[in-house]
Design an enzyme around this catalytic site. Structure first.
Site, PDB file in Angstrom:
ATOM      1  N   SER A  46       0.650  -1.135   0.281  1.00 42.60           N
ATOM      2  CA  SER A  46      -0.012   0.012   0.100  1.00 42.60           C
ATOM      3  C   SER A  46       0.954   1.314  -0.121  1.00 42.60           C
ATOM      4  O   SER A  46       1.752   1.474  -0.786  1.00 42.60           O
ATOM      5  CB  SER A  46      -0.943  -0.092   1.306  1.00 42.60           C
ATOM      6  OG  SER A  46      -1.978   0.881   1.120  1.00 42.60           O
ATOM      7  N   ASP A 161      -5.836  -3.506  -1.946  1.00 36.58           N
ATOM      8  CA  ASP A 161      -4.777  -3.147  -0.987  1.00 36.58           C
ATOM      9  C   ASP A 161      -4.144  -4.482  -0.416  1.00 36.58           C
ATOM     10  O   ASP A 161      -4.593  -5.312  -0.190  1.00 36.58           O
ATOM     11  CB  ASP A 161      -5.219  -2.332   0.154  1.00 36.58           C
ATOM     12  CG  ASP A 161      -4.195  -1.790   0.777  1.00 36.58           C
ATOM     13  OD1 ASP A 161      -3.504  -2.399   1.514  1.00 36.58           O
ATOM     14  OD2 ASP A 161      -4.168  -0.319   0.923  1.00 36.58           O
TER      15      ASP A 161
END
Length: 342
Positions: A46, A161
């Site tokens: 991320s 993510d």
């Protein structure tokens, strides 16, 4: 590729997920470099992949100055918030275009330093290590916060993510051949933390009023939304929720009855809890040689206005763990840190 590690020992950085709290990664990298430690391998999940991408393109200093210059409204602008987005409320097109235009978009396999971005296969529930293809395409997939940023197509599936499955990618660093792994966990003190309210209202300057008015103007709905009562109401709720989350519950300091959390707040709190639990589980089975825990629980997921504070805390996190860093390097036969003050 030139081997910059000591005695052929490969040093890796595992940069964890945490959105705005990820600005602490900048401070970590800065402080480690001052100590003579630069990674031979870098992996990110991320926001960790975003900072890694800036570092690998040699633009980390530029990014550091740029991100600290942005207001909340400008951050939302680069997030490309859209009512027509599918699978999220924003698609980050402007942000990725900024990275490509300013930093280039090299293929990962052509970088001087081995790199992997961690994403999650939404259909199969497994982690995906992105190690080939355009750098910022991989980063965009790795940073697709569920419900916030739209998923990225990947073959017959979709990527979101990587924090869903591997918030601090220690295992990826190990698989890429690292001998000494420095992990950065941004989620260590999230649960149960709340902002402290002051007992006096701070004075509001004309500049503050103008900034807040300009933020309101940014979120004025388009004409077709204004003409549709249903869409207008939905947009109003969405805009209010985004502003609440981005400002991380700004308060005037006056005690009042707790308000029910907005949609974005519920979503982000749920992500916080999930990442905390997954991080603890993964690190218990796959510990780094050195773990850094920046104290960032008071910074919200979209509170990029606290970038400077997070960077300083990243540097402080390195200094707090300097004895452990020195011990880990000494255990691998690297004594370059022994002469540093405790």
């Amino acid at each position: 590729m030139e081997d910059t590690s000591f005695g052929n020992k490969k040093i890796a950085l595992a940069l964890g997920s945490g959105s705005a709290r990820g600005m602490a990664h900048i401070g970590v990298i800065q402080r480690l470099k001052e100590l003579g430690i630069e990674p031979d391998i870098i992996c990110g999940t991320s926001i960790g992949s975003v900072i890694a991408g800036c570092y690998l393109t040699g633009k980390l200093d530029h990014f550091t100055n740029w991100i600290q210059s942005l207001s909340t409204t400008q951050v939302l602008h680069y997030m490309s918030v859209s009512l027509t987005a599918t699978g999220g409320v924003a698609h980050a097109t402007r942000l990725i275009e900024f990275f490509i235009n300013e930093y280039g978009n090299p293929d990962i396999e052509k970088l001087d330093t081995p790199f992997a971005a961690v994403a999650t296969d939404l259909m199969r529930g497994r982690e995906v290590w992105l190690q080939r293809g355009p750098l910022w395409d991989a980063v965009r997939a790795s940073m697709a916060i569920p419900g916030i940023l739209t998923p990225v197509a990947f073959g017959n599936s979709w990527l979101v993510d990587g924090g869903l499955v591997n918030p601090v990618p220690v295992s990826v660093c190990r698989a890429l051949g690292a001998d000494i792994i420095i992990g950065v966990d941004l989620n260590s003190d999230l649960i149960g933390r709340q902002k402290v309210l002051t007992d006096a209202k701070a004075p509001i300057s004309e500049e503050t009023i103008e900034e807040e008015e300009s933020e309101d103007e940014e979120l004025i709905p388009p004409e077709d939304v204004e003409n549709d009562p249903f869409l207008g109401a939905a947009f109003s709720r969405f805009a209010a929720s985004v502003k609440e989350a981005a400002s991380n519950f700004r308060s005037n300091g006056t005690p009042k009855k707790p308000e029910p959390p907005g949609t974005m707040s519920v979503m982000m709190s749920a992500i916080n809890i999930m990442q905390d639990r997954i991080t603890r589980s993964r690190l218990a089975g796959e510990p780094a040689d050195i773990m850094l825990w920046p104290r960032l629980g008071h910074i919200g997921l979209l509170e990029f206005s606290s970038a400077a504070e997070a960077i300083i805390e990243g540097r402080d996190a390195v200094d707090r763990m300097l004895p452990a860093i020195r011990h880990a390097f000494h255990s691998e036969g690297d004594d370059r840190l022994l002469d540093l003050p405790s």
